[in-house]
Motif scaffolding. Sequence first.
Motif, PDB file in Angstrom:
ATOM      1  N   ASN A  23       0.935  -1.260   0.089  1.00  7.00           N
ATOM      2  CA  ASN A  23      -0.018  -0.175   0.043  1.00  7.00           C
ATOM      3  C   ASN A  23       0.845   1.466  -0.055  1.00  7.00           C
ATOM      4  O   ASN A  23       0.577   2.000  -0.833  1.00  7.00           O
ATOM      5  CB  ASN A  23      -1.118   0.004   1.064  1.00  7.00           C
ATOM      6  CG  ASN A  23      -2.125  -0.834   1.033  1.00  7.00           C
ATOM      7  OD1 ASN A  23      -2.051  -1.725   0.005  1.00  7.00           O
ATOM      8  ND2 ASN A  23      -2.811  -1.155   2.141  1.00  7.00           N
ATOM      9  N   GLU A  24       1.600   1.422   1.060  1.00  7.64           N
ATOM     10  CA  GLU A  24       2.414   2.810   0.988  1.00  7.64           C
ATOM     11  C   GLU A  24       3.496   2.896   0.058  1.00  7.64           C
ATOM     12  O   GLU A  24       3.384   4.174  -0.588  1.00  7.64           O
ATOM     13  CB  GLU A  24       3.124   2.876   2.385  1.00  7.64           C
ATOM     14  CG  GLU A  24       1.949   2.766   3.578  1.00  7.64           C
ATOM     15  CD  GLU A  24       1.024   3.936   3.501  1.00  7.64           C
ATOM     16  OE1 GLU A  24       1.128   5.047   3.060  1.00  7.64           O
ATOM     17  OE2 GLU A  24      -0.266   3.834   3.774  1.00  7.64           O
ATOM     18  N   PRO A  25       4.003   2.156  -0.324  1.00  9.10           N
ATOM     19  CA  PRO A  25       5.075   2.115  -1.551  1.00  9.10           C
ATOM     20  C   PRO A  25       4.545   2.631  -2.801  1.00  9.10           C
ATOM     21  O   PRO A  25       4.968   3.067  -3.564  1.00  9.10           O
ATOM     22  CB  PRO A  25       5.953   0.912  -1.509  1.00  9.10           C
ATOM     23  CG  PRO A  25       5.869   0.423  -0.240  1.00  9.10           C
ATOM     24  CD  PRO A  25       4.445   0.834   0.324  1.00  9.10           C
ATOM     25  N   LEU A  27       1.216   3.829  -3.307  1.00  9.00           N
ATOM     26  CA  LEU A  27       0.785   5.353  -2.989  1.00  9.00           C
ATOM     27  C   LEU A  27       1.989   6.272  -3.048  1.00  9.00           C
ATOM     28  O   LEU A  27       1.580   7.062  -3.911  1.00  9.00           O
ATOM     29  CB  LEU A  27       0.068   5.573  -1.919  1.00  9.00           C
ATOM     30  CG  LEU A  27      -1.070   4.652  -1.596  1.00  9.00           C
ATOM     31  CD1 LEU A  27      -1.621   4.935  -0.082  1.00  9.00           C
ATOM     32  CD2 LEU A  27      -2.181   5.229  -2.459  1.00  9.00           C
ATOM     33  N   GLU A  28       3.128   5.821  -2.891  1.00 10.04           N
ATOM     34  CA  GLU A  28       4.129   6.886  -3.054  1.00 10.04           C
ATOM     35  C   GLU A  28       4.585   7.097  -4.607  1.00 10.04           C
ATOM     36  O   GLU A  28       4.751   8.126  -4.937  1.00 10.04           O
ATOM     37  CB  GLU A  28       5.289   6.408  -2.100  1.00 10.04           C
ATOM     38  CG  GLU A  28       6.471   7.356  -2.154  1.00 10.04           C
ATOM     39  CD  GLU A  28       7.663   7.169  -1.193  1.00 10.04           C
ATOM     40  OE1 GLU A  28       8.773   6.708  -1.674  1.00 10.04           O
ATOM     41  OE2 GLU A  28       7.618   6.829  -0.003  1.00 10.04           O
ATOM     42  N   HIS A  31       2.119   8.983  -6.065  1.00 10.11           N
ATOM     43  CA  HIS A  31       2.061  10.534  -5.813  1.00 10.11           C
ATOM     44  C   HIS A  31       3.390  11.219  -6.425  1.00 10.11           C
ATOM     45  O   HIS A  31       3.245  12.304  -6.908  1.00 10.11           O
ATOM     46  CB  HIS A  31       2.435  10.608  -4.294  1.00 10.11           C
ATOM     47  CG  HIS A  31       2.471  12.169  -3.759  1.00 10.11           C
ATOM     48  ND1 HIS A  31       1.360  12.870  -3.616  1.00 10.11           N
ATOM     49  CD2 HIS A  31       3.514  12.732  -3.504  1.00 10.11           C
ATOM     50  CE1 HIS A  31       1.813  14.127  -3.163  1.00 10.11           C
ATOM     51  NE2 HIS A  31       3.042  14.067  -2.969  1.00 10.11           N
ATOM     52  N   THR A  48      -9.162  -1.733  -1.075  1.00  7.62           N
ATOM     53  CA  THR A  48      -7.922  -1.591  -1.397  1.00  7.62           C
ATOM     54  C   THR A  48      -7.723  -1.017  -2.968  1.00  7.62           C
ATOM     55  O   THR A  48      -7.067   0.022  -3.377  1.00  7.62           O
ATOM     56  CB  THR A  48      -6.825  -2.834  -1.445  1.00  7.62           C
ATOM     57  OG1 THR A  48      -6.959  -3.349   0.008  1.00  7.62           O
ATOM     58  CG2 THR A  48      -5.574  -2.754  -2.099  1.00  7.62           C
ATOM     59  N   ARG A  51      -9.051   2.434  -3.063  1.00  9.04           N
ATOM     60  CA  ARG A  51      -7.931   3.570  -2.571  1.00  9.04           C
ATOM     61  C   ARG A  51      -7.039   3.814  -3.616  1.00  9.04           C
ATOM     62  O   ARG A  51      -6.710   5.265  -3.751  1.00  9.04           O
ATOM     63  CB  ARG A  51      -7.154   2.800  -1.416  1.00  9.04           C
ATOM     64  CG  ARG A  51      -6.128   3.554  -0.756  1.00  9.04           C
ATOM     65  CD  ARG A  51      -5.682   3.014   0.363  1.00  9.04           C
ATOM     66  NE  ARG A  51      -4.872   3.787   1.159  1.00  9.04           N
ATOM     67  CZ  ARG A  51      -4.017   3.351   1.677  1.00  9.04           C
ATOM     68  NH1 ARG A  51      -3.799   1.863   2.109  1.00  9.04           N
ATOM     69  NH2 ARG A  51      -3.269   4.226   2.629  1.00  9.04           N
ATOM     70  N   ARG A  55      -6.628   7.543  -6.705  1.00  9.34           N
ATOM     71  CA  ARG A  55      -5.411   8.129  -6.745  1.00  9.34           C
ATOM     72  C   ARG A  55      -4.307   7.856  -8.184  1.00  9.34           C
ATOM     73  O   ARG A  55      -3.324   8.591  -8.409  1.00  9.34           O
ATOM     74  CB  ARG A  55      -4.473   7.857  -5.633  1.00  9.34           C
ATOM     75  CG  ARG A  55      -5.164   8.486  -4.461  1.00  9.34           C
ATOM     76  CD  ARG A  55      -4.132   8.040  -3.142  1.00  9.34           C
ATOM     77  NE  ARG A  55      -4.655   8.487  -1.889  1.00  9.34           N
ATOM     78  CZ  ARG A  55      -5.737   8.110  -1.013  1.00  9.34           C
ATOM     79  NH1 ARG A  55      -6.468   7.097  -1.347  1.00  9.34           N
ATOM     80  NH2 ARG A  55      -6.150   8.630  -0.092  1.00  9.34           N
TER      81      ARG A  55
END
Length: 119
Positions: A23-25, A27-28, A31, A48, A51, A55
Amino acid sequence: MSTNKELSLLGLAKKAGRLAVGNEPVLEALHFGRAEILLFASDAAENTVRRFENRRGDVTAITLPYSKEALGPAIGYKSCAALAICDPGFAGAFLKAHTAMSGILPEGHSNREPKDTTN
């Protein structure tokens, strides 16, 4: 056992440091504009997927025909629901392999080359 080119390419991208996993990697990567293709396991949770969908912008998203438990070991994890390919070369090779295996282009893909992030 037959070799699956899609999973092999994901393993190579991981070894080359061109794959965001989890998730975090992911999203990064989205971004900061590094994600070329967003990939989901077939059994990724609806929350998931939603989410990331909110983005992803114009990044191609593909739900793969592999479960989290089948996708994970290909990239050195126990399981994996979401990942992003962060390299135009790997992204192009993956799309070619995916199209060859499935016979169709992924939804939202318009035959464009993955964006070139080299300056």
